[in-house]
Design an enzyme around this catalytic site. Sequence first.
Site, mmCIF file in Angstrom:
data_model
loop_
_atom_site.group_PDB
_atom_site.id
_atom_site.type_symbol
_atom_site.label_atom_id
_atom_site.label_comp_id
_atom_site.label_asym_id
_atom_site.label_seq_id
_atom_site.Cartn_x
_atom_site.Cartn_y
_atom_site.Cartn_z
ATOM 1 N N SER A 1 0.837 -1.212 0.000
ATOM 2 C CA SER A 1 0.000 0.000 0.000
ATOM 3 C C SER A 1 0.866 1.253 0.000
ATOM 4 C CB SER A 1 -0.874 0.036 1.260
ATOM 5 O OG SER A 1 -1.812 -0.987 1.223
ATOM 6 N N GLY B 1 -6.045 -3.654 -7.514
ATOM 7 C CA GLY B 1 -7.145 -2.739 -7.206
ATOM 8 C C GLY B 1 -6.625 -1.408 -6.686
ATOM 9 N N ARG C 1 -13.759 -6.766 -10.894
ATOM 10 C CA ARG C 1 -13.950 -6.138 -9.572
ATOM 11 C C ARG C 1 -14.740 -4.825 -9.675
ATOM 12 N NH1 ARG C 1 -8.419 -6.416 -6.398
ATOM 13 N NH2 ARG C 1 -9.737 -5.625 -4.720
ATOM 14 N N GLN D 1 -9.052 2.289 -0.524
ATOM 15 C CA GLN D 1 -8.832 2.578 -1.944
ATOM 16 C C GLN D 1 -9.792 3.658 -2.424
ATOM 17 O OE1 GLN D 1 -9.033 -1.189 -3.994
ATOM 18 N NE2 GLN D 1 -7.164 -1.945 -3.030
ATOM 19 N N ASP E 1 -6.988 -7.985 4.689
ATOM 20 C CA ASP E 1 -6.082 -8.796 3.859
ATOM 21 C C ASP E 1 -5.537 -9.999 4.623
ATOM 22 O OD1 ASP E 1 -6.481 -7.056 1.790
ATOM 23 O OD2 ASP E 1 -4.648 -5.908 2.133
ATOM 24 N N LYS F 1 -12.389 -9.234 -3.410
ATOM 25 C CA LYS F 1 -10.930 -9.073 -3.487
ATOM 26 C C LYS F 1 -10.398 -9.721 -4.769
ATOM 27 C CE LYS F 1 -10.541 -6.590 0.059
ATOM 28 N NZ LYS F 1 -10.133 -5.203 -0.102
HETATM 29 C C1 S3P Z 1 -5.626 -1.256 0.124
HETATM 30 C C2 S3P Z 1 -6.864 -1.250 0.689
HETATM 31 C C3 S3P Z 1 -7.661 -2.463 0.917
HETATM 32 C C4 S3P Z 1 -6.806 -3.731 0.842
HETATM 33 C C5 S3P Z 1 -5.865 -3.698 -0.318
HETATM 34 C C6 S3P Z 1 -4.940 -2.502 -0.246
HETATM 35 C C7 S3P Z 1 -4.925 0.034 -0.081
HETATM 36 O O1 S3P Z 1 -8.662 -2.558 -0.074
HETATM 37 O O2 S3P Z 1 -7.617 -4.866 0.786
HETATM 38 O O3 S3P Z 1 -5.075 -4.880 -0.379
HETATM 39 O O4 S3P Z 1 -3.711 0.018 -0.343
HETATM 40 O O5 S3P Z 1 -5.587 1.066 -0.002
HETATM 41 P P1 S3P Z 1 -10.085 -1.805 0.070
HETATM 42 O O6 S3P Z 1 -9.835 -0.371 0.101
HETATM 43 O O7 S3P Z 1 -10.857 -2.201 -1.149
HETATM 44 O O8 S3P Z 1 -10.683 -2.344 1.316
#
Ligand code: S3P
Length: 435
Positions: free
Chosen positions: A22, A93, A121, A168, A314, A341
């Site tokens: 992240s 994502g 997704r 995200q 995660d 996911k």
């Molecule tokens: C992430 C947010 C999470 C997580 C992903 C990384 C990020 O997703 O599951 O692996 O870096 O902002 P969501 O925002 O969809 O919950």
Amino acid sequence: MKLISKFSEGLHGEIKIPGDKSISHRALLCSSISEGTSKISNLQESEDVINTLKSLKQLGINIIKKSDSYYVEGKGFRGLKESEKKLYFGNSGTGIRLMSGLLSIQNFSSILTGDESLSKRPMKRIIEPLLKMGANISGSNEDTLPLRIVPSKKIYGINYKMPVASAQVKSAILFASLGAQGDTKIIEKSVSRDHTERMFEYFGASITYSEKETTLRETDTFTSQNIEIPGDFSSAAFFIIAALISKNSDITLKEVGMNPSRIALLKKLIQMGGDIKVFNHSSFGKEPVADVNVKSSSLNSCEVTSDDVPNLIDELPILFIASCFADGISSFNEIEELKHKESDRLKAMQNGLDKMKIKHFLDGNVFCIEGMGKGYKIPNFLAETYYDHRIAMSFAIAGLNSDSSIEIAKPECINTSFPEFIELGKKLGCNFEIS
Ligand code: S3P
């Protein structure tokens, strides 16, 4: 290719966990839009992060690697250049959603695509708030890839109450808010990871964030920075649980990210009776880090509440594996997001748990796992990964407590987030083989 994970006698030693996924995405994006050259150390060199890096290069950003660091020449908030080709985000994502926010404020058009999994997704969750801000963004059938973004006359700050707890989505809005007219205020249902907020602050944004509320005031520029990326807690999680459930284990993981919005798993495992010590606390920029020592333990069952979910989302697949070796029934509330996911992780884990002869059931929106206790040996089987990195790594760790071995089909997907997993695992004593 197959990964074979065999019964292991115990894990020992000390390793450094590679950079956080992240934070790596955010470091690349923030550096690219700052004024001046930023240096990034310990960037995660996974497929997901490299796809973000390649997209930024396509958008005219100069990024070079020297020794072990990346140097990024920033071009300001609106300094990206139109890409001749579509931008490809592979499995990520985070890459595609954060970049959509940033591309919404550029004065050129973009098309964003991804692999088969990412193409399924949901994207409506970012399209909706970005449209409200004045962006011109659309998906195919409203909700999926490819995403098309065309320039819009003006982007406005937004007051947004998030319908899903998602970092995200929150981050896509924050990137689009850079250079927007007016302030942006985001209210969350449950606290999601705050790496964007911390990194924006580090680059000089006028931002405040507390538990469930983030406010970004009109910001004109970011100043380039040196960034050291903490070890990825989500990668560390696999070895933390490996050591807890394997007998005679004692491992230390160095410089692991300890952001409070990421470490709910650690708290759960300690409540379950895990022998875990966190020490050598320091910080990399605005992000806390520490070393973690883990020893084999007898675990009790756990209860995961809906408020816990965003902070261990995660880690749920590997926590399911820990629960199989705990005493009693563990319960996981409102884990609906797991279905959206890299694969439908609930289904993928249910299938694997069946093969592990572990009893599990869904009671309304509560998922329950009946633990078999310490010392349970899972039968040998072939685990399906659905090309999902965290599913593959979860079953690889389960295999350390198998009758003899389990096989994991298509383990290449692990490169999505943790290309060093097999090598580092072997260093600790995991009995992994590639065939
Ligand atoms: C992430 C947010 C999470 C997580 C992903 C990384 C990020 O997703 O599951 O692996 O870096 O902002 P969501 O925002 O969809 O919950």
